[in-house]
Design a protein around this motif. Sequence first.
Motif, PDB file in Angstrom:
ATOM      1  N   MET A  38       9.365  -5.876  -0.195  1.00  0.00           N
ATOM      2  CA  MET A  38       8.799  -5.953  -1.543  1.00  0.00           C
ATOM      3  C   MET A  38       9.452  -7.110  -2.296  1.00  0.00           C
ATOM      4  O   MET A  38      10.632  -7.377  -2.142  1.00  0.00           O
ATOM      5  CB  MET A  38       9.045  -4.641  -2.294  1.00  0.00           C
ATOM      6  CG  MET A  38       8.524  -4.627  -3.718  1.00  0.00           C
ATOM      7  SD  MET A  38       6.747  -4.823  -3.867  1.00  0.00           S
ATOM      8  CE  MET A  38       6.176  -3.295  -3.145  1.00  0.00           C
ATOM      9  N   THR A  39       8.638  -7.799  -3.075  1.00  0.00           N
ATOM     10  CA  THR A  39       9.153  -8.878  -3.920  1.00  0.00           C
ATOM     11  C   THR A  39       8.815  -8.566  -5.375  1.00  0.00           C
ATOM     12  O   THR A  39       7.963  -7.713  -5.655  1.00  0.00           O
ATOM     13  CB  THR A  39       8.510 -10.233  -3.543  1.00  0.00           C
ATOM     14  OG1 THR A  39       7.101 -10.146  -3.807  1.00  0.00           O
ATOM     15  CG2 THR A  39       8.772 -10.593  -2.093  1.00  0.00           C
ATOM     16  N   GLU A  40       9.476  -9.262  -6.282  1.00  0.00           N
ATOM     17  CA  GLU A  40       9.182  -9.094  -7.712  1.00  0.00           C
ATOM     18  C   GLU A  40       7.721  -9.429  -7.998  1.00  0.00           C
ATOM     19  O   GLU A  40       7.061  -8.763  -8.786  1.00  0.00           O
ATOM     20  CB  GLU A  40      10.101  -9.985  -8.556  1.00  0.00           C
ATOM     21  CG  GLU A  40      11.554  -9.596  -8.525  1.00  0.00           C
ATOM     22  CD  GLU A  40      11.857  -8.335  -9.325  1.00  0.00           C
ATOM     23  OE1 GLU A  40      11.089  -7.985 -10.246  1.00  0.00           O
ATOM     24  OE2 GLU A  40      12.865  -7.694  -9.009  1.00  0.00           O
ATOM     25  N   ALA A  46       0.941  -5.096  -9.112  1.00  0.00           N
ATOM     26  CA  ALA A  46       0.360  -3.777  -8.837  1.00  0.00           C
ATOM     27  C   ALA A  46      -0.353  -3.215 -10.057  1.00  0.00           C
ATOM     28  O   ALA A  46       0.010  -3.498 -11.191  1.00  0.00           O
ATOM     29  CB  ALA A  46       1.463  -2.816  -8.401  1.00  0.00           C
ATOM     30  N   ASN A  47      -1.372  -2.425  -9.804  1.00  0.00           N
ATOM     31  CA  ASN A  47      -2.065  -1.681 -10.863  1.00  0.00           C
ATOM     32  C   ASN A  47      -1.227  -0.425 -11.123  1.00  0.00           C
ATOM     33  O   ASN A  47      -1.359   0.586 -10.434  1.00  0.00           O
ATOM     34  CB  ASN A  47      -3.473  -1.318 -10.409  1.00  0.00           C
ATOM     35  CG  ASN A  47      -4.231  -0.509 -11.438  1.00  0.00           C
ATOM     36  OD1 ASN A  47      -3.657   0.057 -12.364  1.00  0.00           O
ATOM     37  ND2 ASN A  47      -5.538  -0.436 -11.260  1.00  0.00           N
ATOM     38  N   MET A  48      -0.364  -0.483 -12.121  1.00  0.00           N
ATOM     39  CA  MET A  48       0.601   0.587 -12.344  1.00  0.00           C
ATOM     40  C   MET A  48      -0.040   1.888 -12.815  1.00  0.00           C
ATOM     41  O   MET A  48       0.489   2.965 -12.535  1.00  0.00           O
ATOM     42  CB  MET A  48       1.688   0.121 -13.310  1.00  0.00           C
ATOM     43  CG  MET A  48       2.529  -1.030 -12.745  1.00  0.00           C
ATOM     44  SD  MET A  48       3.085  -0.765 -11.032  1.00  0.00           S
ATOM     45  CE  MET A  48       4.406   0.377 -11.294  1.00  0.00           C
TER      46      MET A  48
END
Length: 160
Positions: A38-40, A46-48
Amino acid sequence: MIMNLLATLLAALVTLPIGFIWYNPKVFGTVWMRESGMTEEKAKGANMVKVFGLTILFSFMIAFMLNQIVIHQVGAVQLAGGDPAKALPSFHAFMEDYKDAHRSFGHGVLHGVIAGIFFALPLIAINSLFERKSWKYILINAGYFIVSLGIMGGIICAWK
């Protein structure tokens, strides 16, 4: 009815603050990001609403099933056919004798942790091994679920 909907919902929601702490960069977040790839940038894209909405839904499903695991009286109700009103007098005598037996936070934690070790850990490990993930990744994710299921089980079991 043995299942307490409010306790089940609260147990489902408790996964969010546990996750915020567990995956915080000062706890396991930095290692988890590295081990998962995972990266920043990926995280920010992402659709939080979708992520958290589905997390709550899936956590509710887990909490729903934990009711069956952490509350022993559920088994007695199942043996009686699921409807206590139609059960034999011996069922009612049994439930009167054991109505709150093992209904404590600690007992729920015990069964939640056991569920985490014997269900969540193997599920995560199997997928992770095929995905060629590290043992750090497996243990971080399994640890989160072991802790979460323990707290969830405690809430469900203790709240009558």
